[in-house]
Design an enzyme around this catalytic site. Structure first.
Site, PDB file in Angstrom:
ATOM      1  N   HIS A   7     -15.945  -0.153   5.504  1.00  0.00           N
ATOM      2  CA  HIS A   7     -16.142  -0.529   4.113  1.00  0.00           C
ATOM      3  C   HIS A   7     -16.665   0.647   3.284  1.00  0.00           C
ATOM      4  O   HIS A   7     -16.239   0.869   2.153  1.00  0.00           O
ATOM      5  CB  HIS A   7     -17.123  -1.699   4.062  1.00  0.00           C
ATOM      6  CG  HIS A   7     -17.203  -2.334   2.714  1.00  0.00           C
ATOM      7  ND1 HIS A   7     -16.081  -2.710   2.005  1.00  0.00           N
ATOM      8  CD2 HIS A   7     -18.248  -2.639   1.934  1.00  0.00           C
ATOM      9  CE1 HIS A   7     -16.456  -3.231   0.856  1.00  0.00           C
ATOM     10  NE2 HIS A   7     -17.764  -3.192   0.782  1.00  0.00           N
ATOM     11  N   ARG A  10     -14.318  -7.662  -4.887  1.00  0.00           N
ATOM     12  CA  ARG A  10     -15.243  -7.943  -3.781  1.00  0.00           C
ATOM     13  C   ARG A  10     -16.576  -8.350  -4.386  1.00  0.00           C
ATOM     14  O   ARG A  10     -17.017  -7.731  -5.363  1.00  0.00           O
ATOM     15  CB  ARG A  10     -15.419  -6.695  -2.915  1.00  0.00           C
ATOM     16  CG  ARG A  10     -14.161  -6.260  -2.168  1.00  0.00           C
ATOM     17  CD  ARG A  10     -14.454  -5.032  -1.304  1.00  0.00           C
ATOM     18  NE  ARG A  10     -13.402  -4.748  -0.347  1.00  0.00           N
ATOM     19  CZ  ARG A  10     -12.421  -3.861  -0.544  1.00  0.00           C
ATOM     20  NH1 ARG A  10     -12.366  -3.179  -1.674  1.00  0.00           N
ATOM     21  NH2 ARG A  10     -11.506  -3.649   0.388  1.00  0.00           N
ATOM     22  N   ARG A  41     -12.769 -12.618  -4.980  1.00  0.00           N
ATOM     23  CA  ARG A  41     -12.933 -13.093  -3.600  1.00  0.00           C
ATOM     24  C   ARG A  41     -14.340 -13.641  -3.408  1.00  0.00           C
ATOM     25  O   ARG A  41     -15.311 -13.018  -3.825  1.00  0.00           O
ATOM     26  CB  ARG A  41     -12.697 -11.928  -2.642  1.00  0.00           C
ATOM     27  CG  ARG A  41     -12.780 -12.342  -1.188  1.00  0.00           C
ATOM     28  CD  ARG A  41     -12.395 -11.205  -0.287  1.00  0.00           C
ATOM     29  NE  ARG A  41     -13.448 -10.202  -0.190  1.00  0.00           N
ATOM     30  CZ  ARG A  41     -13.312  -9.069   0.503  1.00  0.00           C
ATOM     31  NH1 ARG A  41     -12.196  -8.789   1.119  1.00  0.00           N
ATOM     32  NH2 ARG A  41     -14.306  -8.208   0.561  1.00  0.00           N
ATOM     33  N   GLU A  82      -5.772 -12.184   6.901  1.00  0.00           N
ATOM     34  CA  GLU A  82      -6.422 -11.127   7.680  1.00  0.00           C
ATOM     35  C   GLU A  82      -6.451 -11.452   9.168  1.00  0.00           C
ATOM     36  O   GLU A  82      -6.654 -10.577   9.991  1.00  0.00           O
ATOM     37  CB  GLU A  82      -7.872 -10.936   7.207  1.00  0.00           C
ATOM     38  CG  GLU A  82      -7.971 -10.571   5.752  1.00  0.00           C
ATOM     39  CD  GLU A  82      -9.394 -10.461   5.259  1.00  0.00           C
ATOM     40  OE1 GLU A  82      -9.838  -9.355   4.981  1.00  0.00           O
ATOM     41  OE2 GLU A  82     -10.081 -11.508   5.160  1.00  0.00           O
ATOM     42  N   ASN A 114      -6.615  -4.104   6.089  1.00  0.00           N
ATOM     43  CA  ASN A 114      -7.665  -3.453   6.894  1.00  0.00           C
ATOM     44  C   ASN A 114      -8.045  -4.358   8.064  1.00  0.00           C
ATOM     45  O   ASN A 114      -8.083  -3.939   9.219  1.00  0.00           O
ATOM     46  CB  ASN A 114      -8.925  -3.179   6.059  1.00  0.00           C
ATOM     47  CG  ASN A 114      -8.633  -2.388   4.800  1.00  0.00           C
ATOM     48  OD1 ASN A 114      -7.646  -1.682   4.739  1.00  0.00           O
ATOM     49  ND2 ASN A 114      -9.477  -2.513   3.797  1.00  0.00           N
ATOM     50  N   ASP A 115      -8.333  -5.610   7.739  1.00  0.00           N
ATOM     51  CA  ASP A 115      -8.743  -6.523   8.811  1.00  0.00           C
ATOM     52  C   ASP A 115      -7.550  -6.997   9.628  1.00  0.00           C
ATOM     53  O   ASP A 115      -7.641  -7.106  10.852  1.00  0.00           O
ATOM     54  CB  ASP A 115      -9.512  -7.711   8.230  1.00  0.00           C
ATOM     55  CG  ASP A 115     -10.962  -7.342   7.986  1.00  0.00           C
ATOM     56  OD1 ASP A 115     -11.578  -6.773   8.902  1.00  0.00           O
ATOM     57  OD2 ASP A 115     -11.463  -7.588   6.879  1.00  0.00           O
ATOM     58  N   ARG A 146     -12.494  -1.492  12.968  1.00  0.00           N
ATOM     59  CA  ARG A 146     -12.312  -0.598  11.827  1.00  0.00           C
ATOM     60  C   ARG A 146     -13.480   0.358  11.651  1.00  0.00           C
ATOM     61  O   ARG A 146     -13.401   1.296  10.881  1.00  0.00           O
ATOM     62  CB  ARG A 146     -12.067  -1.405  10.539  1.00  0.00           C
ATOM     63  CG  ARG A 146     -13.184  -2.339  10.181  1.00  0.00           C
ATOM     64  CD  ARG A 146     -12.780  -3.345   9.114  1.00  0.00           C
ATOM     65  NE  ARG A 146     -12.873  -2.809   7.762  1.00  0.00           N
ATOM     66  CZ  ARG A 146     -12.652  -3.528   6.662  1.00  0.00           C
ATOM     67  NH1 ARG A 146     -12.283  -4.803   6.758  1.00  0.00           N
ATOM     68  NH2 ARG A 146     -12.754  -2.995   5.470  1.00  0.00           N
ATOM     69  N   CYS A 167      -3.896  -6.137  -0.437  1.00  0.00           N
ATOM     70  CA  CYS A 167      -5.023  -5.473  -1.101  1.00  0.00           C
ATOM     71  C   CYS A 167      -5.834  -4.597  -0.152  1.00  0.00           C
ATOM     72  O   CYS A 167      -6.916  -4.153  -0.503  1.00  0.00           O
ATOM     73  CB  CYS A 167      -5.915  -6.498  -1.797  1.00  0.00           C
ATOM     74  SG  CYS A 167      -6.623  -7.721  -0.678  1.00  0.00           S
TER      75      CYS A 167
HETATM   76  C1  PEP Z   1      -8.917  -5.988   4.024  1.00  0.00           C
HETATM   77  O1  PEP Z   1      -9.424  -6.442   5.048  1.00  0.00           O
HETATM   78  O2  PEP Z   1      -7.856  -5.337   4.002  1.00  0.00           O
HETATM   79  C2  PEP Z   1      -9.596  -6.172   2.727  1.00  0.00           C
HETATM   80  C3  PEP Z   1      -9.020  -5.839   1.594  1.00  0.00           C
HETATM   81  O3  PEP Z   1     -10.856  -6.674   2.766  1.00  0.00           O
HETATM   82  P1  PEP Z   1     -12.160  -5.795   3.130  1.00  0.00           P
HETATM   83  O4  PEP Z   1     -11.727  -4.376   3.288  1.00  0.00           O
HETATM   84  O5  PEP Z   1     -13.106  -5.996   2.002  1.00  0.00           O
HETATM   85  O6  PEP Z   1     -12.617  -6.429   4.388  1.00  0.00           O
HETATM   86 MG    MG Z   2     -11.065  -7.814   4.922  1.00  0.00          MG
END
Ligand code: PEP
Ligand code: MG
Length: 534
Positions: A180, A285, A319, A417, A438-439, A449, A486
């Protein structure tokens, strides 16, 4: 003599500055003196911490100033340290006595019925650590603008506390490009290198953080500095050219229009950014709501409404709290989970705290009276979670109706996710979908991650991950539902062609990367490529 340490580039660009080490408290030792000396040491540390916070408060406004004011008031309250001074008189070292006294105080706040008190526990933890840092001779965490933070790891809140407008960079021993804090660094164009390993502790003096090459150069030579300067200038020119076309829509060579929205982590991210250059907010976020704001409907309403007014009629996707995993909120998330990424995170945690969740849903429904708000649930696995959130949203709107407050019921969508949900997407009822790459990538590729040792595995371009994305793009859009993405891959020029070929027509990226993302989209010709089959 110049030397370099290799790591992983987490945010592009180069930054040259003085290394500013932030040592974890657990890594330092302290020799205790006599009770008299220990008493003086604690008194001095408390005074130094209060002075540092006061100086910080002078440069802040609003909530931040209020929070810092509370911390100073606590430090100036003699009752806070009474227990610590008694323990010192009985022979305990100052740092142990202070930590024990504050831990007891924090436990008391956490056990309080009043959510405002509970939320204050993170401020107390901050005071505890600030005083300990002074006792250990580590100084304050605040850095000078333009410096390079060097540390084992950095919390998102620590990153956000720094004013990056005058430059600076980050070099971390641990961390991962998909964490993050790395996302935040990219969003603010702060060069960052992670995964340097234990040798991060050797970084001192003037260092150059090269986020493009994934390395940090210690004592850069005149030639290196000149080369760095040249690259920065070239980067600025390319950015300027892309910026020139930022207001124009993103259309591929074959004429396919791609929506480009922005990801924000607070209202400061939209300051100075023209809403005309994007298609709205694809991900807001809300983890910045740590502390009091978690239970403060008015404050949340004000922040959400500011986003809606800025967007001027464009969709604003907000979110709900995604606490947990790499976004812990002290006093709220569960501590000591064996694997926080697979634990009580996002919607799972929100549904266990319906009162707090209700505060957020009411604030969102009120902001929706001002413009097209969309509510997005993070970390969804099952239909019953969406249904439960829908019932709480009904309840929230009924409460607002009864209170005579203006509101609207926003569409309720989800982040995709969790791989199990992605596979089942055709059967899932939600108003819209946004892929959190990402997740989704970390869960599908079994690569955390935040672990640099496995970051090569956390690859959105892995055929299995791309297959999942294509599946969601195809089956998710049934019935006219919008499907967006996203995660960080949406702003990565290497991933953009594959994502568009997988069927995506909407991406959401950090504001600072909108111009470059649009340029990358303009270079894609979808007529030349076969669609990616799920
Ligand atoms: C993701 O997981 O891709 C996402 C956009 O959420 P975050 O990075 O805030 O977990
Ligand atoms: Mg995420």
């Amino acid at each position: 003599m110049e030397r370099a340490i290799s790591g992983l580039g987490a945010a592009a660009g180069v930054a040259v500055g003085a290394a500013w080490p932030i040592h974890p408290l657990s890594a330092v030792a302290r020799t205790a003196g006599s009770p008299g000396n220990e008493r003086t040491a604690l008194t001095d540390a408390i005074q130094a911490a209060a002075a540092a916070i006061n100086a910080l408060a002078a440069a802040q406004a609003g909530e931040a100033a209020e929070m810092l004011g509370f911390q100073v008031a606590m430090l100036e309250d003699e009752a806070l340290a009474e227990g610590a001074f008694a323990a010192i008189a009985a022979g305990m070292p100052a740092h142990q006595a202070w930590a024990a006294a504050l831990d007891a105080e924090i436990a008391g706040y956490l056990a309080a019925d009043d959510p405002h008190f509970r939320a204050r526990s993170s401020d107390l933890a901050d005071i505890r650590d600030r005083v300990l840092r002074h006792l250990f001779g580590l100084g304050a965490v605040a850095i000078r603008s333009g410096d390079v933070i060097v540390a084992e790891d950095l919390q998102p809140s620590q990153f956000l506390a720094v004013d990056w407008s005058k430059g600076g960079g980050v070099a971390l021993g641990a961390g991962s490009p998909t964490s993050h804090v790395a996302t935040l660094a990219r969003a603010r164009s702060v060069p960052m290198v992670v995964g340097l390993g234990p040798s991060w502790t050797t970084l001192s003096g003037i260092v150059a953080v090269d986020g493009d090459a994934g390395r940090v150069i210690i004592a850069p030579s005149a030639a290196t500095l000149a080369e760095t300067e040249q690259r920065s200038a070239a980067r600025k020119t390319a950015t300027r050219q892309a910026e020139h076309r930022r207001l124009e829509p993103a259309v591929t060579r074959d004429g396919t229009r791609i929506a480009v929205s922005i990801n924000v982590s607070g209202v400061e991210d939209i300051a100075g950014f023209a809403a005309e250059s994007c298609d709205g907010i694809g991900l807001a976020r809300t983890e910045f709501l740590a502390g009091d704001a978690l239970d403060d409907e008015e404050r949340q309403f004000g922040l959400y409404r500011a986003l809606v007014r800025w967007a001027d009629g464009r969709p604003v996707t907000i979110r709900t709290l995604d606490a947990g995993g790499d976004k812990p909120i002290p006093g709220y998330t569960v501590e000591d989970e064996s694997n926080p990424f697979l634990g009580l995170r996002g919607i799972r945690l929100s549904l266990r705290h319906p009162d707090r969740f209700g505060v957020q849903l009411r604030a969102l429904a009120r902001a929706a009276a001002d413009g097209p708000v969309r509510i997005m649930l993070p970390m969804v696995t099952r239909q019953d979670e969406i249904d439960a959130a829908g019932r709480l949203l009904d309840q929230a709107t009924a409460e607002l109706q009864a209170a005579g407050l203006a509101h609207a019921r926003p569409p309720l969508g989800i982040m995709v996710e969790v791989p199990a949900l992605a596979f089942a997407i055709g059967d899932i009822r939600a108003d819209f979908l946004s892929i959190g790459s990402n997740d989704l990538t970390q869960y599908a590729a079994a690569a955390a991650r935040d672990n640099p040792a496995v970051s090569a595995y956390a690859d959105t371009l892995h055929p299995g991950v791309l297959g999942l994305i294509a599946h969601v793009a195809r089956h998710g859009s049934a019935g006219g539902r919008s499907v967006s993405l996203c995660g960080d891959a949406g702003a990565d020029p290497r991933s953009i062609p594959a994502l568009l070929r997988a069927g995506l027509r909407s991406l959401s990226v950090p504001p600072g990367l909108v111009a470059a993302t649009k340029e990358a989209i303009r270079a894609v010709d979808l007529s030349e490529e076969r669609g990616h089959e799920p």
